[in-house]
Scaffold this active site. Structure first.
Site, short mmCIF file in Angstrom:
data_model
loop_
_atom_site.label_atom_id
_atom_site.label_comp_id
_atom_site.label_asym_id
_atom_site.label_seq_id
_atom_site.Cartn_x
_atom_site.Cartn_y
_atom_site.Cartn_z
N THR A 155 40.02 24.08 38.96
CA THR A 155 40.31 24.58 39.99
C THR A 155 39.90 23.68 41.70
O THR A 155 38.95 22.70 40.85
CB THR A 155 40.05 25.91 40.39
OG1 THR A 155 40.18 26.09 42.08
CG2 THR A 155 38.79 25.87 40.21
N ASP A 156 40.87 23.54 42.63
CA ASP A 156 40.35 23.11 43.26
C ASP A 156 38.81 23.75 44.48
O ASP A 156 38.07 22.88 44.39
CB ASP A 156 41.46 22.74 44.64
CG ASP A 156 42.06 24.41 45.04
OD1 ASP A 156 41.29 25.07 44.75
OD2 ASP A 156 42.54 24.29 46.25
N GLU A 157 38.45 24.81 43.99
CA GLU A 157 37.31 25.60 44.44
C GLU A 157 35.60 24.20 43.29
O GLU A 157 34.66 24.66 44.48
CB GLU A 157 37.19 27.04 43.89
CG GLU A 157 37.95 26.77 44.56
CD GLU A 157 37.98 29.07 44.26
OE1 GLU A 157 36.51 29.54 44.04
OE2 GLU A 157 39.20 29.65 44.37
N TYR A 212 31.06 31.81 40.84
CA TYR A 212 32.95 31.19 39.77
C TYR A 212 32.92 29.63 40.21
O TYR A 212 33.62 28.96 38.35
CB TYR A 212 34.31 31.49 40.36
CG TYR A 212 35.44 31.79 40.04
CD1 TYR A 212 35.68 31.50 39.00
CD2 TYR A 212 36.27 30.29 41.24
CE1 TYR A 212 37.20 30.14 38.65
CE2 TYR A 212 37.33 30.06 40.31
CZ TYR A 212 38.22 29.73 40.04
OH TYR A 212 38.93 29.87 39.46
N LYS A 229 33.09 26.73 36.79
CA LYS A 229 34.68 26.06 36.62
C LYS A 229 34.34 24.20 36.42
O LYS A 229 34.56 24.01 35.81
CB LYS A 229 35.70 26.21 37.90
CG LYS A 229 36.48 27.70 36.85
CD LYS A 229 36.98 27.45 35.61
CE LYS A 229 37.82 26.81 35.90
NZ LYS A 229 39.15 27.37 34.52
P1 NAD Z 1 43.01 35.28 35.12
O1 NAD Z 1 42.62 36.40 35.58
O2 NAD Z 1 44.79 36.11 35.81
O3 NAD Z 1 43.55 35.44 34.16
C1 NAD Z 1 42.49 35.59 33.16
C2 NAD Z 1 42.72 35.27 31.16
O4 NAD Z 1 41.77 35.15 30.43
C3 NAD Z 1 42.94 36.97 30.67
O5 NAD Z 1 44.25 36.78 30.26
C4 NAD Z 1 41.77 37.14 30.01
O6 NAD Z 1 42.36 38.33 29.33
C5 NAD Z 1 41.34 35.80 29.48
N1 NAD Z 1 39.83 35.32 29.53
C6 NAD Z 1 38.98 36.19 30.08
N2 NAD Z 1 37.89 35.55 29.43
C7 NAD Z 1 38.47 35.24 27.55
C8 NAD Z 1 37.46 34.83 26.87
N3 NAD Z 1 36.63 34.57 26.87
N4 NAD Z 1 38.24 34.58 25.90
C9 NAD Z 1 39.48 34.66 25.93
N5 NAD Z 1 40.48 35.09 26.99
C10 NAD Z 1 39.39 35.26 28.18
O7 NAD Z 1 43.41 33.82 35.42
P2 NAD Z 1 44.78 32.88 36.29
O8 NAD Z 1 44.79 33.79 36.89
O9 NAD Z 1 45.52 33.15 35.31
O10 NAD Z 1 43.44 31.54 36.15
C11 NAD Z 1 43.55 30.88 34.80
C12 NAD Z 1 43.15 29.82 35.02
O11 NAD Z 1 43.46 28.93 36.18
C13 NAD Z 1 42.08 29.83 34.57
O12 NAD Z 1 40.93 28.67 34.64
C14 NAD Z 1 41.64 29.96 36.82
O13 NAD Z 1 39.82 29.10 36.47
C15 NAD Z 1 42.32 28.42 36.83
N6 NAD Z 1 42.86 28.60 37.94
C16 NAD Z 1 43.41 29.91 38.25
C17 NAD Z 1 43.38 29.76 40.24
C18 NAD Z 1 45.03 30.92 40.97
O14 NAD Z 1 44.56 30.98 41.76
N7 NAD Z 1 44.71 31.78 39.96
C19 NAD Z 1 43.97 28.27 41.06
C20 NAD Z 1 42.49 27.56 40.26
C21 NAD Z 1 42.66 27.76 39.01
O1 TDX Z 2 41.07 41.59 49.65
C1 TDX Z 2 41.64 40.50 50.12
N1 TDX Z 2 40.99 39.92 51.45
C2 TDX Z 2 41.02 38.74 51.79
O2 TDX Z 2 40.65 38.14 53.20
C3 TDX Z 2 40.52 39.59 49.25
C4 TDX Z 2 41.00 39.82 47.61
C5 TDX Z 2 40.30 38.46 49.63
N2 TDX Z 2 40.48 37.88 51.18
C6 TDX Z 2 40.72 36.19 51.68
C7 TDX Z 2 39.45 35.23 50.27
C8 TDX Z 2 40.22 34.24 50.66
O3 TDX Z 2 39.48 33.36 52.07
O4 TDX Z 2 42.19 35.56 50.91
C9 TDX Z 2 41.43 34.56 50.46
C10 TDX Z 2 42.56 34.27 48.83
O5 TDX Z 2 40.99 35.52 48.30
P1 TDX Z 2 41.17 35.07 46.63
O6 TDX Z 2 42.51 35.47 46.34
O7 TDX Z 2 40.68 36.02 46.17
O8 TDX Z 2 41.39 33.41 46.09
P2 TDX Z 2 40.08 32.62 46.00
O9 TDX Z 2 39.07 33.36 45.98
O10 TDX Z 2 40.69 31.58 47.11
O11 TDX Z 2 40.53 32.13 44.86
C11 TDX Z 2 41.88 31.86 43.53
O12 TDX Z 2 42.02 30.30 44.36
C12 TDX Z 2 41.32 29.95 43.31
C13 TDX Z 2 41.36 32.10 42.87
O13 TDX Z 2 40.79 33.43 42.09
C14 TDX Z 2 40.93 31.41 41.39
O14 TDX Z 2 40.84 31.53 39.99
C15 TDX Z 2 41.09 29.88 41.67
O15 TDX Z 2 40.74 29.17 40.93
#
Ligand code: NAD
Ligand code: TDX
Length: 339
Positions: free
Chosen positions: A124-126, A151, A155
């Site tokens: 992630t960019d985080e 988190y 990562k």
């Molecule tokens: P998500 O939470 O929707 O899904 C995560 C999946 O991993 C789930 O199916 C969960 O059951 C599985 N999981 C969790 N812990 C596990 C374990 N110990 N063993 C096996 N399976 C496990 O997450 P997502 O949003 O799909 O993110 C996927 C990946 O992308 C993550 O690595 C996250 O850090 C990265 N990422 C997500 C975002 C985003 O915007 N969602 C952005 C940047 C990076």
């Molecule tokens: O109800 C809400 N109201 C609100 O204002 C929620 C759930 C979030 N927010 C804000 C917080 C953040 O500034 O919106 C923005 C986005 O929040 P999230 O959807 O929780 O995402 P963020 O915290 O930015 O992280 C996401 O992007 C990077 C993913 O959850 C991570 O897994 C990924 O790495």
């Protein structure tokens, strides 16, 4: 690469499941095994329509014996599995270190022993921290690590271990650090799906105060294409940053766009207490993957936000039970509405 046997971890989550659907469609000759623990965020129903085309194994990436079994004979690991929600990492941090850092380590050690040809790590960019609102620089592959939540720290730890395995043992790895994804099958705890679902249920959007935080929204299909290109053409040992087309859009602007798309009045937004340590801005420079691999995002934010709203309108049976779990989390977390 030609014919491949892939192990996809976290393939029942948001991005992982979109990637599994994408891969089944674009590489039908390949053999896919999904390893997923089915935590609250993992949903087997998401893979229902392709269940005959994949092998699904329910299990934890921390389970060394199971991981060795499912990784045997695999060419390529695509590693999505993680605890992914920043708010939950504030309330229950240990599980993040366990799954994200230690879980990744188990996969790496197994991949090393089994001499896997490619280990692609989704990050992630985080991990780079945040950017001041007024600044105009972006994260890139040379940005230094400065994670701010449990988190992102977990990562960051996993990214370091992936690079250590490449440097020390020569494990053939690639890493992608992407920005906030949006699209179908996004778990209802995250901002965009949560807001759409609350509006569909007659509730207001909960905006963390003051709502000026900025995210770099990337459509999940664009992300899947980026991973595909990295697997096909990416250089071993390299990191690629992946971001979207929507630059500088604040959360309050996203909220207003949703209200407009759904034809609802502007007062359907409630300001609530802020997330502790809230990162104010992310912005990703995707020049490297564009120049080296020819990738660019194709999904404009406004059009695909509309499509995402449509998807949530049409898939209520998918999200209804999940939204209940998610709102329960927010209620117990004690989210406070500001007057
Ligand atoms: P998500 O939470 O929707 O899904 C995560 C999946 O991993 C789930 O199916 C969960 O059951 C599985 N999981 C969790 N812990 C596990 C374990 N110990 N063993 C096996 N399976 C496990 O997450 P997502 O949003 O799909 O993110 C996927 C990946 O992308 C993550 O690595 C996250 O850090 C990265 N990422 C997500 C975002 C985003 O915007 N969602 C952005 C940047 C990076
Ligand atoms: O109800 C809400 N109201 C609100 O204002 C929620 C759930 C979030 N927010 C804000 C917080 C953040 O500034 O919106 C923005 C986005 O929040 P999230 O959807 O929780 O995402 P963020 O915290 O930015 O992280 C996401 O992007 C990077 C993913 O959850 C991570 O897994 C990924 O790495």
């Amino acid at each position: 690469m030609n014919y491949m046997k892939l192990l996809i971890t976290g393939g029942a989550g948001f991005i992982g499941s979109n990637f599994v659907h994408y891969w089944v469609k674009t590489h039908p000759e390949d053999e896919i095994t999904v390893l997923d623990k089915l935590t609250y965020a993992g949903n087997l129903s998401t893979l229902d329509s392709i269940k005959d085309k994949i092998n699904f194994v329910e299990g934890d990436i921390i389970d060394e014996e199971l991981v060795a079994k499912v990784m045997t004979g695999v060419d390529c690991v695509v590693h999505f599995a993680a605890e992914s929600h920043v708010d939950r990492s504030i309330h229950d941090p240990y599980v993040f270190t366990r799954s994200n850092a230690l879980g990744t380590h188990v996969l790496l050690e197994t991949a090393r022993r089994l001499k896997i040809s490619r280990f692609h790590h989704i990050s992630t960019d985080e991990v780079f921290g945040d950017i001041p609102l007024e600044a105009d620089w972006k994260f890139n592959e040379d940005s230094s690590y400065k994670p701010s939540s449990p988190y992102s720290a977990s990562k960051a730890g996993s990214d370091h271990m992936v690079r250590a395995y490449a440097h020390t043992f020569g494990l053939p790895i690639t890493i992608s650090n992407c920005s906030n994804n949006f699209g179908p099958y996004h778990y209802p705890e995250k901002f965009i799906p949560r807001s759409i679902i609350r509006l569909l249920q007659g509730e207001n959007i909960r905006l963390y105060t003051p709502g000026n935080q900025v995210r770099d929204w990337l459509h999940v299909n664009d992300h899947c294409r980026a991973i595909d290109l990295i697997l096909q053409k990416g250089k071993l040992g390299e990191t690629y940053c992946v971001g979207g087309l929507a630059k500088g859009i604040s959360n309050i602007e996203v909220a207003h766009k949703l209200l407009k798309i759904m034809d609802l009045p502007e007062d359907r937004i409630e300001l609530v207490t802020d997330r502790p340590g809230h990162d104010v801005k992310y912005d990703v420079d995707w020049t490297k993957i564009n120049k080296e691999l020819g990738w660019e995002p194709q999904h404009t934010f406004d059009e695909w936000l509309e499509q995402t709203v449509e998807w949530y309108k049409n898939n209520q049976s998918w999200w209804k039970p999940l939204a209940e779990e998610s709102e329960q989390f927010y209620q117990t977390k004690g989210e406070e509405v500001l007057k």
